[in-house]
Design a protein around this motif. Structure first.
Motif, PDB file in Angstrom:
ATOM      1  N   ASN A  80      87.360  14.402  60.398  1.00 13.08           N
ATOM      2  CA  ASN A  80      86.007  14.660  60.903  1.00 13.08           C
ATOM      3  C   ASN A  80      85.068  13.522  60.488  1.00 13.08           C
ATOM      4  O   ASN A  80      83.867  13.685  60.418  1.00 13.08           O
ATOM      5  N   ASP A 147      85.851  28.785  64.431  1.00 10.38           N
ATOM      6  CA  ASP A 147      84.512  29.390  64.397  1.00 10.38           C
ATOM      7  C   ASP A 147      84.167  30.156  65.682  1.00 10.38           C
ATOM      8  O   ASP A 147      83.230  30.956  65.673  1.00 10.38           O
ATOM      9  N   MET A 189      84.055  31.130  56.525  1.00 10.04           N
ATOM     10  CA  MET A 189      83.564  30.003  57.334  1.00 10.04           C
ATOM     11  C   MET A 189      82.970  30.488  58.655  1.00 10.04           C
ATOM     12  O   MET A 189      83.005  31.679  58.961  1.00 10.04           O
ATOM     13  N   GLY A 190      82.500  29.536  59.437  1.00 13.28           N
ATOM     14  CA  GLY A 190      81.959  29.882  60.757  1.00 13.28           C
ATOM     15  C   GLY A 190      80.804  28.999  61.188  1.00 13.28           C
ATOM     16  O   GLY A 190      80.262  29.171  62.269  1.00 13.28           O
ATOM     17  N   GLU A 242      79.153  31.753  56.029  1.00 15.81           N
ATOM     18  CA  GLU A 242      78.646  30.585  55.285  1.00 15.81           C
ATOM     19  C   GLU A 242      77.283  30.120  55.799  1.00 15.81           C
ATOM     20  O   GLU A 242      76.530  29.487  55.075  1.00 15.81           O
ATOM     21  N   HIS A 290      88.929  27.231  53.309  1.00 15.71           N
ATOM     22  CA  HIS A 290      89.967  26.617  54.148  1.00 15.71           C
ATOM     23  C   HIS A 290      91.228  27.461  54.277  1.00 15.71           C
ATOM     24  O   HIS A 290      92.089  27.145  55.106  1.00 15.71           O
ATOM     25  N   ARG A 293      91.749  28.303  57.725  1.00 12.92           N
ATOM     26  CA  ARG A 293      92.192  27.270  58.676  1.00 12.92           C
ATOM     27  C   ARG A 293      93.687  27.003  58.581  1.00 12.92           C
ATOM     28  O   ARG A 293      94.265  26.372  59.463  1.00 12.92           O
TER      29      ARG A 293
HETATM   30  O1  F6P Z   1      84.451  24.177  62.167  1.00  9.78           O
HETATM   31  C1  F6P Z   1      85.462  24.666  61.365  1.00  9.78           C
HETATM   32  C2  F6P Z   1      85.050  24.660  59.952  1.00  9.78           C
HETATM   33  O2  F6P Z   1      86.142  25.186  59.286  1.00  9.78           O
HETATM   34  C3  F6P Z   1      83.740  25.386  59.624  1.00  9.78           C
HETATM   35  O3  F6P Z   1      83.874  26.768  59.632  1.00  9.78           O
HETATM   36  C4  F6P Z   1      83.407  24.781  58.296  1.00  9.78           C
HETATM   37  O4  F6P Z   1      82.025  24.812  58.028  1.00  9.78           O
HETATM   38  C5  F6P Z   1      83.863  23.374  58.453  1.00  9.78           C
HETATM   39  O5  F6P Z   1      84.857  23.362  59.438  1.00  9.78           O
HETATM   40  C6  F6P Z   1      84.398  22.759  57.180  1.00  9.78           C
HETATM   41  O6  F6P Z   1      84.925  21.505  57.456  1.00  9.78           O
HETATM   42  P1  F6P Z   1      85.537  20.494  56.382  1.00  9.78           P
HETATM   43  O7  F6P Z   1      85.674  21.184  55.076  1.00  9.78           O
HETATM   44  O8  F6P Z   1      86.842  20.103  56.980  1.00  9.78           O
HETATM   45  O9  F6P Z   1      84.565  19.383  56.350  1.00  9.78           O
END
Ligand code: F6P
Length: 366
Positions: A80, A147, A189-190, A242, A290, A293
């Motif tokens: 990301n 999400d 999360m969300g 969150e 996580h 996920r």
């Molecule tokens: O969009 C998915 C998600 O898991 C969100 O729920 C969360 O806020 C975010 O990604 C966290 O992303 P990372 O920890 O990978 O930066």
């Protein structure tokens, strides 16, 4: 132009079902005589090939994608921090700066003879896909996120798995909360939408559910817990998205780095500390984070992923570009990427699941 070779990328946070999408794309594309190439870590395989001793591209044959439908994660890797339109590049000042590298990326597509792209991702990745399509690349997007906050599709893959697992976790917290007469606060999360908290919270019969869509009053939560105590129900389960925030208050943010979206998290501990202070009850906080996920996709998510992957290939074969495949039961249709990006799908306040929670006595902190 006839398609001979396509690129596939997975971007943003991973979600259970990504590998199933990749498998479906490869099998459906190979049937049409196309070659498939996976781009490593978003677009980094093309933008930073020197970082990959084995190459930033992976040739994807039916053999390579055999047996991956049920596996979590993505065999291509993801990031990301790799937005080609705002790529974090280390400057001479020792700081990261966002640089537009999209033209370089398009040159790399041409150099590797990639006639089209299937981009699998959430809002950020689909906005990038739309921008690449606007610059002339043939692109089809596949919506992904646990999400469920993407507009124009009834569901994204990964969401069902996240809700299923969160529900299982909350069930487990119920028994230990009851044994110890505690308040258990569970943060899920969300991002800015409460879909996971709402669905897992109602399914697991949580006592309180706090959503980004309904700013909460902590005193209402205390009232709910105390009324349970008075009825001899001396434990409570509080599910917190969150992105939840108090009335008149702000989101709780971990931080933001260059090239990345802001990271949410920490509201569960704030709510837990406030409830312990206001009720005098022993309180524990669990952040599922996580864990939601990871792991293998549910049957629902596998099927949705396979449907999305095959539909993306059909779309390209039909000459589509600049579109996203979207669930519109009983079918998967195509919607312009321009109609998707920048439009977050939050939980409507009059949705049946919120009404169900209210009818069953769940507090939403309002
Ligand atoms: O969009 C998915 C998600 O898991 C969100 O729920 C969360 O806020 C975010 O990604 C966290 O992303 P990372 O920890 O990978 O930066």
């Amino acid at each position: 132009m006839e398609i001979k070779r396509i690129g596939i990328s997975t971007g943003g946070g991973d979600a259970p079902g990504l590998n199933a999408v990749i498998r479906a794309i490869v099998l459906a594309a190979v049937q049409r005589g196309w070659e498939c190439v996976g781009i490593r870590d978003g677009y980094n395989g093309l933008l930073l090939p020197e970082n990959y001793p084995e190459g930033g591209l992976m040739t994807l044959t039916p053999d390579v994608v055999r047996g991956i439908t049920h596996l979590g994660g993505t065999i291509l890797g993801t990031t990301n921090r790799g937005n080609p339109l705002a790529y974090p590049v280390l400057g001479e000042d020792g700081q990261y700066h966002e640089v537009d590298r999209s033209d370089e990326l398009l040159d790399a597509f041409a150099e590797h003879k990639l006639d089209a792209l299937i981009a699998i991702g959430g809002d950020g990745s689909l906005a990038i896909a739309g921008a690449l399509a606007d610059k002339g690349l043939r692109v089809v997007g596949v919506p992904k996120t646990i999400d469920n906050d993407l507009d124009k599709t009834v569901a994204t893959f990964g969401f069902n798995t996240a809700v299923y697992f969160a529900t299982e976790c909350i069930d487990r917290l119920h028994t230990t909360a009851a044994s110890h007469q505690r308040i258990m606060v569970v943060e899920v999360m969300g991002r800015y939408a409460g879909w996971i908290a709402l669905n897992a919270g109602v399914a697991s019969t949580a006592d309180v559910i706090l959503l980004p869509e309904i700013p909460y009053d902590i005193n209402k939560v205390v009232e709910k817990i105390q009324s349970r105590d008075e009825r001899g129900r001396d434990f409570s389960i509080v599910v917190v998205a969150e992105g939840a925030r108090p009335i008149g208050g702000d989101l709780t943010i971990i931080g933001k780095e260059v090239g990345q979206a802001e990271r949410l998290g920490g509201i569960g501990h704030k709510v837990g500390a406030a409830l312990e202070a206001l009720t005098g009850k022993e309180t524990r906080v669990v952040v599922l984070g996580h864990l939601l996920r990871g792991g293998k996709p549910t049957a629902y998510d596998r099927l949705l992923s396979l449907r999305f992957g095959a539909a993306a290939v059909r779309a390209l074969a039909e000459g589509e570009t600049g579109i996203m495949v979207a669930l519109d039961p009983p079918t998967v249709n195509y919607v312009p990427l321009s109609e998707v990006s920048g439009r977050m799908k939050q939980v409507p306040l009059d949705c049946d699941t919120i009404l169900t929670g209210r009818d069953l006595g769940t507090s939403f902190g309002d």
